[in-house]
Design a protein around this motif. Structure first.
Motif, PDB file in Angstrom:
ATOM      1  N   VAL A 178      -0.415  -4.206  -5.706  1.00 42.04           N
ATOM      2  CA  VAL A 178       0.063  -2.912  -5.225  1.00 42.04           C
ATOM      3  C   VAL A 178      -1.110  -1.949  -5.294  1.00 42.04           C
ATOM      4  O   VAL A 178      -1.786  -1.853  -6.318  1.00 42.04           O
ATOM      5  CB  VAL A 178       1.237  -2.391  -6.091  1.00 42.04           C
ATOM      6  N   ILE A 179      -1.358  -1.258  -4.177  1.00 41.61           N
ATOM      7  CA  ILE A 179      -2.454  -0.288  -4.133  1.00 41.61           C
ATOM      8  C   ILE A 179      -1.823   1.083  -3.921  1.00 41.61           C
ATOM      9  O   ILE A 179      -1.153   1.315  -2.917  1.00 41.61           O
ATOM     10  CB  ILE A 179      -3.435  -0.629  -2.999  1.00 41.61           C
ATOM     11  N   ILE A 180      -2.000   1.967  -4.897  1.00 43.69           N
ATOM     12  CA  ILE A 180      -1.301   3.252  -4.877  1.00 43.69           C
ATOM     13  C   ILE A 180      -2.305   4.357  -4.561  1.00 43.69           C
ATOM     14  O   ILE A 180      -3.220   4.606  -5.336  1.00 43.69           O
ATOM     15  CB  ILE A 180      -0.621   3.503  -6.239  1.00 43.69           C
ATOM     16  N   VAL A 213       0.880  -1.168   0.000  1.00 40.89           N
ATOM     17  CA  VAL A 213       0.000   0.000   0.000  1.00 40.89           C
ATOM     18  C   VAL A 213       0.920   1.221   0.000  1.00 40.89           C
ATOM     19  O   VAL A 213       1.704   1.415   0.927  1.00 40.89           O
ATOM     20  CB  VAL A 213      -0.933   0.019   1.232  1.00 40.89           C
ATOM     21  N   ILE A 214       0.865   1.993  -1.074  1.00 43.68           N
ATOM     22  CA  ILE A 214       1.744   3.160  -1.177  1.00 43.68           C
ATOM     23  C   ILE A 214       0.924   4.408  -0.898  1.00 43.68           C
ATOM     24  O   ILE A 214      -0.080   4.667  -1.561  1.00 43.68           O
ATOM     25  CB  ILE A 214       2.397   3.215  -2.571  1.00 43.68           C
ATOM     26  N   VAL A 231       3.343  -1.082   4.058  1.00 42.82           N
ATOM     27  CA  VAL A 231       2.840   0.269   3.819  1.00 42.82           C
ATOM     28  C   VAL A 231       4.036   1.200   3.650  1.00 42.82           C
ATOM     29  O   VAL A 231       4.998   1.126   4.419  1.00 42.82           O
ATOM     30  CB  VAL A 231       1.959   0.740   5.001  1.00 42.82           C
ATOM     31  N   ILE A 232       3.970   2.043   2.620  1.00 40.85           N
ATOM     32  CA  ILE A 232       5.074   2.978   2.371  1.00 40.85           C
ATOM     33  C   ILE A 232       4.534   4.405   2.372  1.00 40.85           C
ATOM     34  O   ILE A 232       3.584   4.714   1.636  1.00 40.85           O
ATOM     35  CB  ILE A 232       5.740   2.665   1.012  1.00 40.85           C
ATOM     36  N   ASP A 233       5.108   5.242   3.214  1.00 38.44           N
ATOM     37  CA  ASP A 233       4.730   6.658   3.248  1.00 38.44           C
ATOM     38  C   ASP A 233       5.883   7.433   3.867  1.00 38.44           C
ATOM     39  O   ASP A 233       6.415   7.028   4.897  1.00 38.44           O
ATOM     40  CB  ASP A 233       3.453   6.848   4.065  1.00 38.44           C
TER      41      ASP A 233
END
Lengths: 141, 254
Positions: free
Chosen positions: A71-73, A7-8, A30-32
């Protein structure tokens, strides 16, 4: 093996998706870049939260993007989302890429790929039309 | 030629100046209001104020069928989105994308943008080419790195020196396109004799440069030691001094 869900962007939407997927038993990453974004994750979330800018391709590789099954952007930057969608789909061959676009015209640039686009603008408009026509109920679903 | 210049500040102004002189149609799109004013006033040209990655902006600025679309925004992904939009929806023939992260150069090319420019990347390439001059072989890339042109200076101790091309039998993966023997250029055939101080222009595919380089730079004595008898028997040995490659020899400069 492709078993990771990325999850981006961990805003309200990204956080909610990460919580849900994690509760469903997926291995979620999760990337943030924002250090305060963990506010959007609840106790059901049991995956990894990584703080870096997703345009950093080396960082994505270290996080294991080759093993992503989806991948969920959801970041707020349409151009970054477009690039990430193309990157995941065409370079890393991720089978399912979901991307959020504020600008519905961006969908024209994702045709024919394994990319599915979501437009909050379109959804709101459709929902309004349904409500106006009396087909749907207002309030919480 | 129709040129669309999207984003950028000083660099955009410079390129507008370059192209507005000739018989070109120049369209300038910029998201930054002060830059729009400045370019418009100084270059006396209509500048469209808008974000070049938006479809309606490119439509309103009439950016259709551009011969060259240049995107100079400060953020790499903005340039990427602008170029992809210009290619997909506006039939741009060639897109040039500026990036700040050198890692994006190869990535964006893989994703379909023909020309991607990054200052550190270009700088690195120039240093690399300058380093190759030391090795007497200079490499030039054509057609987006699909063709390599090697410029090799022949020294007297090389195996190829004082032989005709027929005798040398260059390998199949390369071709000698021209021989520069100051002050003339020879288009070689099988009977062309390669002499010391000639500069060979050799064409090959990327990846074969090293093989070509080592073939050209193979010293003559190696051959003498490996097939001693046959060489001595058939052709007279020239200067069979076991000289090593002299990398310090001055390279011919263009």
């Amino acid at each position: 093996m492709r078993n990771l869900t990325f999850v981006i962007g961990c805003g309200r939407l990204g956080g909610a998706i990460a919580n849900y997927s994690s509760a469903q038993g997926d291995s979620v990453i999760v990337i943030d870049p924002n250090p305060n974004c963990s506010d959007n994750l609840t106790e059901v979330f049991s995956g990894n939260l990584l703080h870096f800018d997703a345009s950093d391709v080396e960082g994505l590789e270290e996080a294991g993007i080759e093993n992503a099954k989806e991948v969920i952007i959801t970041s707020g930057d349409d151009n970054l989302n477009l690039f990430l969608a193309h990157l995941c789909s065409r370079i890393y061959d991720v089978p399912y890429v979901y991307v959020r676009f504020d600008d519905p015209d961006k969908g024209l640039l994702c045709q024919g790929a394994s990319i599915k686009a979501i437009y909050p603008f379109q959804l709101s408009k459709d929902r309004l039309n349904l409500l106006r026509a009396g087909v749907a109920e207002g309030g919480e679903e | 030629m129709k040129v669309v210049i999207a984003g950028g500040s000083n660099e955009a102004e410079f390129i507008v100046g370059m192209f507005s002189k000739g018989n070109n149609e120049v369209i300038v799109i910029n998201p930054n209001a002060p830059v729009v004013d400045r370019i418009g006033k100084r270059k006396k040209i209509a500048v469209y104020h808008g974000e070049p990655w938006r479809k309606y902006c490119l439509e309103e600025a009439n950016a259709f069928d551009a011969d060259v679309f240049v995107s100079l925004c400060p953020i790499d992904t903005d340039n990427y989105a602008s170029c992809i939009m210009a290619k997909t929806c506006f039939n741009a023939k060639k897109c040039i994308c500026l990036v700040s992260d050198p890692l994006n150069v190869d990535l964006y090319k893989k994703l379909g943008i023909e020309t991607v420019i990054s200052s550190p990347y270009t700088l690195g390439k120039i240093i690399e080419e300058a380093a190759n001059v030391e090795n007497i072989v200079r490499t030039i890339s054509l057609e987006n790195d699909q063709i390599k042109v090697l410029e090799a200076l022949v020294l007297s101790n090389y195996n190829v020196c004082n032989k005709t091309l027929r005798e040398i039998r260059f390998p199949k993966y390369c071709s000698v396109a021209a021989v520069f023997r100051s002050p003339t250029v020879l288009i070689p055939n099988g009977d062309t004799m390669i002499e010391a101080k000639d500069t060979l222009l050799i064409i090959c595919a990327p990846g074969d440069e090293e093989k070509v380089r080592s073939f050209v730079q193979k010293p003559a004595d190696k051959k003498v030691t490996t097939v001693k008898k046959s060489v001595r028997g058939t052709s007279k040995p020239k200067k069979a001094v076991p000289a090593k490659e002299t990398k310090t020899t001055k390279a011919k400069k263009k």
